[in-house]
Design a protein around this motif. Structure first.
Motif, mmCIF file in Angstrom:
data_model
loop_
_atom_site.group_PDB
_atom_site.id
_atom_site.type_symbol
_atom_site.label_atom_id
_atom_site.label_comp_id
_atom_site.label_asym_id
_atom_site.label_seq_id
_atom_site.Cartn_x
_atom_site.Cartn_y
_atom_site.Cartn_z
ATOM 1 N N ARG A 38 -33.528 11.860 -11.518
ATOM 2 C CA ARG A 38 -35.088 11.794 -11.593
ATOM 3 C C ARG A 38 -35.296 13.064 -12.209
ATOM 4 N N TYR A 39 -36.576 13.161 -13.262
ATOM 5 C CA TYR A 39 -36.779 14.194 -14.006
ATOM 6 C C TYR A 39 -38.406 14.586 -13.615
ATOM 7 N N SER A 40 -38.462 15.943 -13.841
ATOM 8 C CA SER A 40 -39.996 16.580 -13.599
ATOM 9 C C SER A 40 -40.046 17.632 -14.888
ATOM 10 N N GLY A 41 -41.320 17.400 -15.414
ATOM 11 C CA GLY A 41 -41.658 18.448 -16.701
ATOM 12 C C GLY A 41 -42.706 17.888 -17.429
ATOM 13 N N VAL B 49 -39.341 11.609 -3.335
ATOM 14 C CA VAL B 49 -40.425 12.559 -4.007
ATOM 15 C C VAL B 49 -41.442 11.227 -4.479
ATOM 16 N N ALA B 50 -42.572 11.756 -4.499
ATOM 17 C CA ALA B 50 -43.608 10.596 -4.894
ATOM 18 C C ALA B 50 -43.598 10.831 -6.700
ATOM 19 N N SER B 51 -43.011 9.751 -7.171
ATOM 20 C CA SER B 51 -43.051 9.939 -8.570
ATOM 21 C C SER B 51 -44.521 9.919 -9.223
ATOM 22 N N VAL B 52 -44.888 10.763 -10.222
ATOM 23 C CA VAL B 52 -46.051 10.800 -10.766
ATOM 24 C C VAL B 52 -46.214 10.934 -12.078
ATOM 25 N N LEU B 53 -47.030 10.167 -12.889
ATOM 26 C CA LEU B 53 -47.088 10.479 -14.351
ATOM 27 C C LEU B 53 -48.577 10.662 -14.681
ATOM 28 N N ARG B 54 -48.617 11.723 -15.622
ATOM 29 C CA ARG B 54 -50.053 12.274 -16.025
ATOM 30 C C ARG B 54 -50.052 12.308 -17.295
ATOM 31 N N LEU B 55 -51.036 11.429 -17.899
ATOM 32 C CA LEU B 55 -51.243 11.491 -19.459
ATOM 33 C C LEU B 55 -52.481 12.315 -20.046
ATOM 34 N N GLU B 56 -52.356 13.149 -20.715
ATOM 35 C CA GLU B 56 -53.520 14.091 -21.417
ATOM 36 C C GLU B 56 -53.818 13.405 -22.751
ATOM 37 N N ASP B 57 -55.217 13.618 -23.129
ATOM 38 C CA ASP B 57 -55.664 12.819 -24.279
ATOM 39 C C ASP B 57 -55.036 13.813 -25.607
ATOM 40 N N ASP B 58 -54.322 14.708 -25.611
ATOM 41 C CA ASP B 58 -53.774 15.442 -26.612
ATOM 42 C C ASP B 58 -52.318 14.947 -27.087
ATOM 43 N N GLY B 59 -51.877 13.761 -26.192
ATOM 44 C CA GLY B 59 -50.633 13.185 -26.219
ATOM 45 C C GLY B 59 -49.336 13.725 -25.565
ATOM 46 N N THR B 60 -49.823 14.741 -24.691
ATOM 47 C CA THR B 60 -48.751 15.308 -23.706
ATOM 48 C C THR B 60 -48.856 14.537 -22.436
ATOM 49 N N ALA B 61 -47.781 14.488 -21.881
ATOM 50 C CA ALA B 61 -47.459 13.881 -20.584
ATOM 51 C C ALA B 61 -46.869 15.033 -19.612
ATOM 52 N N VAL B 62 -47.313 14.887 -18.244
ATOM 53 C CA VAL B 62 -46.669 15.801 -17.385
ATOM 54 C C VAL B 62 -46.265 14.679 -16.099
ATOM 55 N N TYR B 63 -44.854 15.017 -15.678
ATOM 56 C CA TYR B 63 -44.401 13.980 -14.794
ATOM 57 C C TYR B 63 -43.518 14.691 -13.815
#
Length: 157
Positions: free
Chosen positions: A95-98, A59-73
């Motif tokens: 590997r984890y997603s969440g 799977v394509a590993s993806v990391l997304r940061l939000e300005d409120d301190g949350t992360a989606v991965y």
């Protein structure tokens, strides 16, 4: 006599030029230091794993940061922090997603926290302006790593 005064003048010019270079580097370093990823990118900030450094991934590993301190991965390895607070993780390879939260630690490492553990990411070291968030590396304590590249737009620096 002319030769001595010519050499003295040349030495003074050389020292003055060297001093200007040192002052210039100091000014760039003091005022151009970037800190967190928002110094270079606008939220949400997204990085994707570079396939060559992650050949086992399906799977394509993806990391997304939000300005409120949350992360989606998606497809990110988590684990326990390394020994002696090394900037790495001991991962079981799963590997984890969440969703989780993110922070920058005192050493400039990006840490993602979740029930699965911690994920650590290090920015590239810029020459004079501090961390370069255009490249991220996820280091593991067995000396392997996965590189990530951004897909977000850069801010107008």
């Amino acid at each position: 006599m002319r030769l001595k005064s010519g050499l003295l003048f040349g030495a003074v010019v050389f020292v003055a030029a060297a001093l200007l270079v040192v002052i210039g580097v100091a000014i760039i370093t003091m005022f151009g230091i970037r800190t967190g990823p928002s110094s270079q990118y606008s939220y949400p900030i997204v990085w994707v794993a570079v396939p060559e450094t992650d050949p086992e991934s399906t799977v394509a590993s993806v990391l997304r940061l939000e300005d409120d301190g949350t992360a989606v991965y998606k497809g990110i390895k988590f684990g326990d922090p390394g020994p002696d607070d090394r900037a790495c993780i001991d991962s079981d390879g799963e590997r984890y997603s969440g969703n989780g939260s993110w922070e920058l630690d005192e050493d400039g490492a990006l840490r993602i926290h979740d029930d699965a553990g911690t994920a650590v990411f290090l920015p590239d070291q810029g020459r004079f302006t501090g961390p370069d968030w255009s490249e991220l590396r996820q280091p593991f304590c067995d000396d392997t790593y996965v590189d990530f590249s951004p897909t977000s737009e850069r801010t107008g620096q």
